[in-house]
Design an enzyme around this catalytic site. Structure first.
Site, PDB file in Angstrom:
ATOM      1  N   ARG A  51      50.905  56.046  35.093  1.00  0.00           N
ATOM      2  CA  ARG A  51      50.776  57.424  35.454  1.00  0.00           C
ATOM      3  C   ARG A  51      50.408  58.177  34.453  1.00  0.00           C
ATOM      4  NH1 ARG A  51      54.755  61.367  38.996  1.00  0.00           N
ATOM      5  NH2 ARG A  51      55.453  61.648  36.917  1.00  0.00           N
TER       6      ARG A  51
ATOM      7  N   ASP B 208      62.962  58.645  34.591  1.00  0.00           N
ATOM      8  CA  ASP B 208      61.885  57.583  34.529  1.00  0.00           C
ATOM      9  C   ASP B 208      62.286  56.410  34.636  1.00  0.00           C
ATOM     10  OD1 ASP B 208      60.078  55.763  33.518  1.00  0.00           O
ATOM     11  OD2 ASP B 208      58.687  57.452  32.997  1.00  0.00           O
TER      12      ASP B 208
HETATM   13  C1  PRP Z   1      56.262  55.460  37.569  1.00  0.00           C
HETATM   14  C2  PRP Z   1      57.011  54.904  38.627  1.00  0.00           C
HETATM   15  C3  PRP Z   1      55.606  54.780  39.690  1.00  0.00           C
HETATM   16  C4  PRP Z   1      55.039  55.892  39.531  1.00  0.00           C
HETATM   17  C5  PRP Z   1      55.369  56.960  40.533  1.00  0.00           C
HETATM   18  O1  PRP Z   1      55.723  54.590  36.661  1.00  0.00           O
HETATM   19  O2  PRP Z   1      57.667  53.711  38.302  1.00  0.00           O
HETATM   20  O3  PRP Z   1      54.931  53.461  39.464  1.00  0.00           O
HETATM   21  O4  PRP Z   1      55.580  56.595  37.956  1.00  0.00           O
HETATM   22  O5  PRP Z   1      54.644  58.068  40.383  1.00  0.00           O
HETATM   23  P1  PRP Z   1      53.701  58.618  41.165  1.00  0.00           P
HETATM   24  O6  PRP Z   1      54.201  58.648  42.773  1.00  0.00           O
HETATM   25  O7  PRP Z   1      53.440  60.254  41.095  1.00  0.00           O
HETATM   26  O8  PRP Z   1      52.454  57.894  41.291  1.00  0.00           O
HETATM   27  P2  PRP Z   1      55.049  54.926  35.146  1.00  0.00           P
HETATM   28  O9  PRP Z   1      53.753  55.384  35.593  1.00  0.00           O
HETATM   29  O10 PRP Z   1      55.737  56.110  34.597  1.00  0.00           O
HETATM   30  O11 PRP Z   1      55.059  53.640  34.571  1.00  0.00           O
HETATM   31  P3  PRP Z   1      56.447  52.847  33.949  1.00  0.00           P
HETATM   32  O12 PRP Z   1      57.078  52.055  35.164  1.00  0.00           O
HETATM   33  O13 PRP Z   1      55.624  51.667  32.971  1.00  0.00           O
HETATM   34  O14 PRP Z   1      57.324  53.785  33.196  1.00  0.00           O
END
Ligand code: PRP
Length: 215
Positions: free
Chosen positions: A110, A206
């Site tokens: 994201r 996170d």
């Molecule tokens: C986080 C989480 C989801 C997403 C949720 O991942 O694990 O995949 O954000 O957010 P959203 O509903 O607003 O799309 P991130 O992109 O931080 O990646 P990571 O798991 O590698 O930290």
């Protein structure tokens, strides 16, 4: 073990004491990456019982040491698809309970400013239509990542889809239910809101960073 909020019949919230107990440790900012990973794994194993309640089975004869009887076996190929990174921790817990499941991978990140997801990895079995597909990602914040993941899985052939997450925001639930009305969503909590950085409040931070110690 679980209840659906009245306004969202396809959303199942786990009120089981063990799940709530472990979730509270996950929320605690003093929980470091090692216990965090273990708790995520354990919760996923507990949640998968409910999320797989409707999996198809077929009758099969089995010879016990005493006589032949009829048992039941899963009759479709189940695919678990973690959204990287944080979904990996939950997928391991699901596999502990259902080791015959196949694993597909979706890498979504994201963008911190736009909050929109970018796809950086997609490795899925070719015959996703051969059985139920369980999407796993602990966080449902804006719902953008999960909604994109479901679109990808549908385009790849999935026709029986459910999602297991851990903490959802009301905004994320609304977005996902609106984009994919036939998807069943299993979660341990629906929190109060999203903040202006797109973090779930109170949430647990996170999940990917906390799980891998990259905070
Ligand atoms: C986080 C989480 C989801 C997403 C949720 O991942 O694990 O995949 O954000 O957010 P959203 O509903 O607003 O799309 P991130 O992109 O931080 O990646 P990571 O798991 O590698 O930290």
């Amino acid at each position: 073990m679980a209840a659906a909020p009245r306004e969202h019949p396809n959303v199942v919230v786990f009120d089981h004491p063990l799940i709530q107990h472990k979730l509270t440790y996950l929320r605690d900012q003093t929980t470091s990456h090692r216990p965090f990973r273990a708790l995520l794994y354990q919760i996923a194993g507990l949640m998968v019982y409910e999320a797989t309640r409707t999996l198809p089975t077929a009758a099969i004869n089995v010879q016990t040491p005493i006589e032949t009887t009829v048992g039941r076996r899963l009759s479709a190929k189940v695919t678990v698809v973690p959204v990287l990174r944080a979904g990996l921790g939950m997928a391991e817990g699901v596999l502990e309970v259902m080791p015959e499941a196949r694993i597909g991978h979706l890498g979504l990140a994201r963008d911190e400013t736009t909050l929109r997801p970018t796809v950086y990895l997609q490795r899925l079995p070719r015959d996703l239509d051969a059985g139920p597909v369980i999407l796993v990602d602990p966080m449902l914040a804006t719902g953008g990542s999960a909604s994109e993941a479901v679109h990808i899985l549908r385009r790849a052939g999935a026709n029986d889809l459910r999602m297991i997450c851990l903490v959802a925001s009301p905004e994320g639930i609304r977005r996902l239910v609106s984009d994919h009305p036939d998807l069943t969503i299993y979660t341990a909590a629906i929190d109060r809101a999203l903040n202006d950085r797109g973090f779930i409040v109170p949430g647990l931070g996170d999940a990917g960073d906390r799980m891998y110690g990259t905070v």
